[in-house]
Design an enzyme around this catalytic site. Structure first.
Site, PDB file in Angstrom:
ATOM      1  N   LYS A 185      -6.486   0.274   0.981  1.00 21.15           N
ATOM      2  CA  LYS A 185      -5.751   1.487   0.628  1.00 21.15           C
ATOM      3  C   LYS A 185      -4.292   1.128   0.382  1.00 21.15           C
ATOM      4  O   LYS A 185      -3.521   0.886   1.298  1.00 21.15           O
ATOM      5  CB  LYS A 185      -5.809   2.548   1.734  1.00 21.15           C
ATOM      6  CG  LYS A 185      -5.378   3.910   1.196  1.00 21.15           C
ATOM      7  CD  LYS A 185      -4.571   4.756   2.163  1.00 21.15           C
ATOM      8  CE  LYS A 185      -3.082   4.664   2.063  1.00 21.15           C
ATOM      9  NZ  LYS A 185      -2.443   4.979   0.784  1.00 21.15           N
ATOM     10  N   GLU A 260       0.869  -4.984  11.787  1.00 20.58           N
ATOM     11  CA  GLU A 260       2.120  -5.640  11.390  1.00 20.58           C
ATOM     12  C   GLU A 260       3.113  -4.522  11.144  1.00 20.58           C
ATOM     13  O   GLU A 260       3.034  -3.828  10.126  1.00 20.58           O
ATOM     14  CB  GLU A 260       1.924  -6.429  10.092  1.00 20.58           C
ATOM     15  CG  GLU A 260       0.909  -7.539  10.197  1.00 20.58           C
ATOM     16  CD  GLU A 260       1.438  -8.778  10.887  1.00 20.58           C
ATOM     17  OE1 GLU A 260       2.576  -8.732  11.422  1.00 20.58           O
ATOM     18  OE2 GLU A 260       0.720  -9.774  10.907  1.00 20.58           O
ATOM     19  N   GLU A 394      15.345   0.198  12.754  1.00 11.96           N
ATOM     20  CA  GLU A 394      15.083  -0.463  11.472  1.00 11.96           C
ATOM     21  C   GLU A 394      15.555   0.463  10.348  1.00 11.96           C
ATOM     22  O   GLU A 394      15.096   1.596  10.221  1.00 11.96           O
ATOM     23  CB  GLU A 394      13.589  -0.729  11.337  1.00 11.96           C
ATOM     24  CG  GLU A 394      13.255  -1.487  10.081  1.00 11.96           C
ATOM     25  CD  GLU A 394      11.763  -1.742   9.949  1.00 11.96           C
ATOM     26  OE1 GLU A 394      10.987  -0.797  10.117  1.00 11.96           O
ATOM     27  OE2 GLU A 394      11.396  -2.891   9.664  1.00 11.96           O
TER      28      GLU A 394
HETATM   29  P1  NAP Z   1       4.048   3.703   6.292  1.00 12.77           P
HETATM   30  O1  NAP Z   1       4.501   5.042   5.975  1.00 12.77           O
HETATM   31  O2  NAP Z   1       3.605   3.392   7.645  1.00 12.77           O
HETATM   32  O3  NAP Z   1       2.899   3.402   5.214  1.00 12.77           O
HETATM   33  C1  NAP Z   1       2.144   2.241   5.243  1.00 12.77           C
HETATM   34  C2  NAP Z   1       0.779   2.546   4.697  1.00 12.77           C
HETATM   35  O4  NAP Z   1       0.109   3.425   5.592  1.00 12.77           O
HETATM   36  C3  NAP Z   1       0.763   3.225   3.336  1.00 12.77           C
HETATM   37  O5  NAP Z   1      -0.311   2.749   2.577  1.00 12.77           O
HETATM   38  C4  NAP Z   1       0.535   4.673   3.719  1.00 12.77           C
HETATM   39  O6  NAP Z   1      -0.023   5.438   2.683  1.00 12.77           O
HETATM   40  C5  NAP Z   1      -0.444   4.496   4.843  1.00 12.77           C
HETATM   41  N1  NAP Z   1      -0.640   5.660   5.697  1.00 12.77           N
HETATM   42  C6  NAP Z   1       0.130   6.762   5.841  1.00 12.77           C
HETATM   43  N2  NAP Z   1      -0.430   7.604   6.732  1.00 12.77           N
HETATM   44  C7  NAP Z   1      -1.570   7.031   7.159  1.00 12.77           C
HETATM   45  C8  NAP Z   1      -2.588   7.393   8.089  1.00 12.77           C
HETATM   46  N3  NAP Z   1      -2.552   8.530   8.768  1.00 12.77           N
HETATM   47  N4  NAP Z   1      -3.613   6.556   8.279  1.00 12.77           N
HETATM   48  C9  NAP Z   1      -3.682   5.381   7.614  1.00 12.77           C
HETATM   49  N5  NAP Z   1      -2.761   4.985   6.723  1.00 12.77           N
HETATM   50  C10 NAP Z   1      -1.708   5.789   6.507  1.00 12.77           C
HETATM   51  O7  NAP Z   1       5.134   2.604   5.999  1.00 12.77           O
HETATM   52  P2  NAP Z   1       5.942   2.388   4.649  1.00 12.77           P
HETATM   53  O8  NAP Z   1       7.033   3.375   4.661  1.00 12.77           O
HETATM   54  O9  NAP Z   1       5.019   2.348   3.493  1.00 12.77           O
HETATM   55  O10 NAP Z   1       6.444   0.883   4.839  1.00 12.77           O
HETATM   56  C11 NAP Z   1       7.622   0.564   5.480  1.00 12.77           C
HETATM   57  C12 NAP Z   1       7.368   0.125   6.910  1.00 12.77           C
HETATM   58  O11 NAP Z   1       6.379  -0.889   6.967  1.00 12.77           O
HETATM   59  C13 NAP Z   1       8.577  -0.458   7.549  1.00 12.77           C
HETATM   60  O12 NAP Z   1       8.772   0.105   8.804  1.00 12.77           O
HETATM   61  C14 NAP Z   1       8.284  -1.950   7.679  1.00 12.77           C
HETATM   62  O13 NAP Z   1       8.874  -2.613   8.716  1.00 12.77           O
HETATM   63  C15 NAP Z   1       6.824  -1.993   7.764  1.00 12.77           C
HETATM   64  N6  NAP Z   1       6.310  -3.247   7.191  1.00 12.77           N
HETATM   65  C16 NAP Z   1       5.863  -4.216   8.035  1.00 12.77           C
HETATM   66  C17 NAP Z   1       5.385  -5.423   7.540  1.00 12.77           C
HETATM   67  C18 NAP Z   1       4.878  -6.503   8.437  1.00 12.77           C
HETATM   68  O14 NAP Z   1       4.246  -7.432   7.972  1.00 12.77           O
HETATM   69  N7  NAP Z   1       5.105  -6.446   9.732  1.00 12.77           N
HETATM   70  C19 NAP Z   1       5.362  -5.630   6.164  1.00 12.77           C
HETATM   71  C20 NAP Z   1       5.816  -4.629   5.339  1.00 12.77           C
HETATM   72  C21 NAP Z   1       6.282  -3.429   5.870  1.00 12.77           C
HETATM   73  P3  NAP Z   1       0.913   6.359   1.738  1.00 12.77           P
HETATM   74  O15 NAP Z   1       1.779   5.442   0.986  1.00 12.77           O
HETATM   75  O16 NAP Z   1      -0.098   7.032   0.884  1.00 12.77           O
HETATM   76  O17 NAP Z   1       1.657   7.275   2.634  1.00 12.77           O
END
Ligand code: NAP
Ligand code: MG
Length: 490
Positions: A185, A260, A394
């Site tokens: 996804k 992650e 962050e």
């Molecule tokens: P996010 O809002 O957590 O979204 C990540 C993914 O989760 C997206 O595909 C999102 O879909 C999906 N999602 C949302 N609600 C969900 C649910 N209830 N169940 C399952 N999946 C769901 O994070 P983001 O804003 O995209 O990314 C930024 C964050 O990711 C930052 O905090 C960063 O630190 C972290 N990150 C961590 C790593 C690592 O390797 N540790 C790498 C990259 C990013 P939608 O887009 O459709 O909402």
């Protein structure tokens, strides 16, 4: 060619459907979502808004493939498929890089690097597919005992928007190498390269149903996927709150998870460091992908005797970075979305009001010809107290906070002084200090004298709020292999 010309050409040849069972399909209900070029703020493509039924279709099909055609493929053949996938990604690197830049905003050079890294994951795990073997356990003359390394089953991969194809490949390649199937996804902001990967894997020889992509909003389909009874493991990369929710949902089905999550990683510069290397490393640590990197080095912790020298160089270099549309090869591209830029700007504006010195950037940027883009200047906040919000939280943008320390003890306390524990960088020529720091720092990976040192072969993951489980390298395979022990009395 202009940005508009390239956009038109790329948009004309995009995948249009979700990738399920080896073909592109529409969402149940036929709804679509637009995807935006963050560099212009304009929509350039759309894709299906999946629903629960679509998740179900993908997972059920993936289970069928697991017990059917995929089971018949030998480990050596799996390796050959992954090798061909790497070659095909490299063949199509230019097209995939353009898609990634338009979808995510990142500079084209960074997209090229991402696509090559995605190919490298397939190449790396291709080599292990026929070498995943168990043990025999000596129990004495009356027994034979052995372990089988079995696939976990159907693996779900929830992908963030900051490294769309890289994160997809990072999870899917080891999952497939170990004989699992995958349902991906992608993030709503950046679904296109995960979709485009489908036909490439098919061309590489992957049986239909082994790799699937369900697009749609996480709020609509996330729980349906991570809580699906047919899903055996969830690999999630994203924010801390969403990750906590994913873990709770997966817990209801007793599915395993790899999380992650975020980071607030320090770059520690001691007075004896090679300052040229430290400056280069710090710039890369915070401004790669406009700071939207989980492993970004977003805190500079610097020893007082070199604080002024570091700041002088960093501020000068930062002010000279060109911010622009990703297709124009800038030093830094836009942020992912208008709302995200507001969030980043809010952190900086609030810090300024609290009296923190904004010594570089700290404002939105207008890029000529790209009026609607979400640009923000590379920003440095100097001499920030350890307890301040901009040190503790962050920001996920191009905002570096600087902390000044007077001893190695203070440096390690500062490095460990946040709820996160993803990465830590250190610049020094002192071997003992380096090794003490590496031992004592709370982080999943430590970079010495080169921030982001490592690659697809080096294990990656967090501690504390940054998550658990490891991706990359051989360590990632632990998430995708189930050990079965067979013991016979003879
Ligand atoms: P996010 O809002 O957590 O979204 C990540 C993914 O989760 C997206 O595909 C999102 O879909 C999906 N999602 C949302 N609600 C969900 C649910 N209830 N169940 C399952 N999946 C769901 O994070 P983001 O804003 O995209 O990314 C930024 C964050 O990711 C930052 O905090 C960063 O630190 C972290 N990150 C961590 C790593 C690592 O390797 N540790 C790498 C990259 C990013 P939608 O887009 O459709 O909402
Ligand atoms: Mg987009």
């Amino acid at each position: 060619m202009t940005i508009a010309d390239i956009t038109r050409e790329v948009a004309g040849a995009l995948p249009e459907g979700m990738y399920i069972g080896g073909e592109f399909v529409e969402a149940t209900g036929g709804q679509r979502i637009e995807t935006i070029d963050p560099g212009t703020g304009r929509s350039f493509a759309d894709f299906p808004a999946g629903r629960t039924e679509d998740v179900d279709r993908a997972v059920v099909g993936s289970r069928r493939a697991l017990g059917g055609p995929w089971r018949q493929v030998t480990p050596a053949q799996r390796g050959a498929i992954l090798s061909r996938a790497a070659a095909l990604i490299r063949r199509d690197a230019q097209r995939l890089s353009l898609i990634e830049t338009l979808d995510s905003g990142k500079p084209l050079a960074e997209s090229r690097g991402d696509i090559e890294t995605a190919a490298a994951y397939f190449a790396y795990y291709a080599g292990i597919a026929d070498k995943l073997q168990g043990d025999t356990i000596p129990l004495g003359p009356d027994y034979i005992s052995m372990t089988l390394h079995e696939p976990v089953g159907v693996t779900a991969h929830v992908i963030p928007w900051n490294f769309p194809l890289v994160t997809t490949a990072r999870g899917v390649a080891p999952a497939l190498a170990a004989g699992n199937t995958a349902v991906v996804k992608p993030a709503t902001q950046t679904p296109l390269t995960a979709m485009a990967l489908g036909p490439l894997l098919r061309e590489a020889g992957l049986p239909d149903g082994v790799y699937n992509v369900v697009t749609g909003r996480g709020s609509d389909i996330g729980d349906a996927l991570t809580g699906h009874p047919g899903v055996d493991h969830v690999t999630f990369t994203g924010s801390v709150p969403t990750g906590i929710g994913v873990m709770k949902t997966a817990a209801d089905r007793v599915s395993s998870v790899t999380l992650e999550l975020g980071g607030k990683s320090p770059v520690v510069v001691f007075a004896d460091a090679d300052l040229d290397a430290a400056v280069e490393g710090t710039l890369k640590a915070i401004y790669l992908n406009a700071g939207q990197v989980c492993s970004a080095g977003s805190r500079l912790i610097v020893e007082r005797p070199v604080h002024a020298a570091m700041m002088e160089r960093l501020v000068k270099r930062t002010a000279a970075l060109r911010v622009g549309h990703g297709l124009t090869e800038p030093a830094m591209g836009p942020l992912i979305a208008a709302g995200h830029r507001r969030l980043v700007a809010g952190y900086v504006d609030d810090a300024r009001r609290r009296g923190i010195a904004v010594v570089a950037g700290g404002r939105e940027v207008e890029v000529e010809g790209c009026a609607g883009g979400y640009y923000y200047a590379p920003t440095i906040l100097d001499d920030v107290p350890a307890a301040d919000r901009v040190v503790q939280e962050e920001i996920f943008g191009p905002v570096l906070s600087v902390q000044v320390v007077d001893s190695p003890e203070e440096a390690i306390a500062a490095a460990n002084g946040t709820p996160f524990g993803l990465c830590a960088g250190i610049y020094t020529r002192d071997v003992t200090r380096t090794l003490r720091f590496a031992r004592d720092v709370e982080a999943g990976q430590v970079f010495i004298n080169q921030y982001f040192a490592g690659g697809v072969a080096t294990p990656f993951g967090g501690t504390k709020l940054s998550g658990f489980g490891r991706e990359k390298g051989l360590a990632a395979l632990a998430s995708y292999i189930q050990v079965k022990c067979i013991t016979a009395r003879i």
